[in-house]
Design an enzyme around this catalytic site. Sequence first.
Site, PDB file in Angstrom:
ATOM      1  CG  ASP A  40      27.813 -72.547 -15.658  1.00  0.00           C
ATOM      2  OD1 ASP A  40      28.332 -72.188 -16.727  1.00  0.00           O
ATOM      3  OD2 ASP A  40      28.474 -72.886 -14.641  1.00  0.00           O
ATOM      4  CG  HIS A  41      29.365 -75.794 -17.841  1.00  0.00           C
ATOM      5  ND1 HIS A  41      30.271 -75.791 -18.865  1.00  0.00           N
ATOM      6  CD2 HIS A  41      29.943 -75.125 -16.818  1.00  0.00           C
ATOM      7  CE1 HIS A  41      31.365 -75.159 -18.472  1.00  0.00           C
ATOM      8  NE2 HIS A  41      31.192 -74.728 -17.245  1.00  0.00           N
TER       9      HIS A  41
ATOM     10  N   GLY B 196      37.463 -75.680 -10.664  1.00  0.00           N
ATOM     11  CA  GLY B 196      37.851 -76.375  -9.446  1.00  0.00           C
ATOM     12  C   GLY B 196      38.920 -75.666  -8.629  1.00  0.00           C
TER      13      GLY B 196
ATOM     14  CB  SER C 285      37.231 -69.912  -7.809  1.00  0.00           C
ATOM     15  OG  SER C 285      35.831 -69.983  -7.643  1.00  0.00           O
TER      16      SER C 285
HETATM   17  P1  13P Z   1      35.499 -72.113 -10.511  1.00  0.00           P
HETATM   18  O1  13P Z   1      35.669 -73.581 -10.357  1.00  0.00           O
HETATM   19  O2  13P Z   1      36.816 -71.401 -10.670  1.00  0.00           O
HETATM   20  O3  13P Z   1      34.687 -71.498  -9.429  1.00  0.00           O
HETATM   21  O4  13P Z   1      34.728 -71.853 -11.893  1.00  0.00           O
HETATM   22  C1  13P Z   1      33.341 -72.038 -11.966  1.00  0.00           C
HETATM   23  C2  13P Z   1      32.833 -71.999 -13.343  1.00  0.00           C
HETATM   24  O5  13P Z   1      33.520 -71.673 -14.289  1.00  0.00           O
HETATM   25  C3  13P Z   1      31.416 -72.352 -13.543  1.00  0.00           C
HETATM   26  O6  13P Z   1      31.077 -72.521 -14.878  1.00  0.00           O
END
Ligand code: 13P
Length: 313
Positions: free
Chosen positions: A81-82, A180, A213
């Site tokens: 991720d990222h 977040g 989230s």
């Molecule tokens: P949240 O902060 O909503 O859990 O998103 C996490 C996310 O997008 C990880 O890449």
Amino acid sequence: MRVSPKVFYENCYGKYAIPAVNVFTMEQVHALFSAGEKADAPFIVQLTPAARNYADPRMLEAMIKGAVKIYPKVSYAVHLDHGDETHALDAIASGNYQSVMIDASHEDFVTNVAKTRTVVKKAHASSVVVEAELGVLSGVEDDMSVAEELAKYTQPSQVEEFVALTGCDSLAVAVGTSHGAYKFSGGKGIQFNILKEIQSRLPNFPIVLHGGSAVNLVEIDRINKAGGELREDASGVPADEIVQSIAFGVCKINIATDTRLLWTRVHREFFRDIPELFDPVIPGKVYMEEYEKFMLEKFDLFKATGKSSQLKH
Ligand code: 13P
């Protein structure tokens, strides 16, 4: 079974979404795999550069391999991720990832295309798929922080060209969610008009929703009652918006914050209620049980429950 996200997306497009959950610890890996097996639901386990720097990629990847042995019926993919270019190329070379994200969304269009294209070429040569991002999400995640005024919605007029030029396999879009616990200040929510236009320009192309989230306010309240000081304006993506987004081609929904809030609530309440204990195993077990319950609910919400054994390869 290890499954390419490409296969997941071909199966789920327009019908259900795959939760992609960030993990940092053994408890999270255990509970995610356990829930996936119980729910017969496909999922993506994802590692950020911050997680890799914290635990060492070899530790995290070994835990995932261990979980596959303990929960052999799961259908899962491992995703970076990222990633920046360095993490993405390292992940591809390791052979332990079926998917990587190259996040050059903060760059201008031409640089984003060039960086993404470089990673796509390397990834595809190793049968790894690539998630790219167009548009900039606000919020805080790990060591990344983007102020709201710097965030930019994805411009639908750019998506066809971006996908054609980069050859990416899925696209993360900025449509109003943020990373977040403090999303939607101003209360705007997901911009379905943008999502709809993206889908009409990229029919059947898998869209990724970051910032998925829910940020359950009951959890926030429990954390604060147990000594936390989280802000009252915490908010997340409402359940009905998640469900609605699936019809617009959202195939992968990222979750990290909710599992952190859960960790905080469990441990704060545990040590408030039993201050004489100092054993990580006891609250760790509670966290795994609560995490599993949380994931079973997410699989239901995303309509992914029961879909693992129905996957067509
Ligand atoms: P949240 O902060 O909503 O859990 O998103 C996490 C996310 O997008 C990880 O890449």
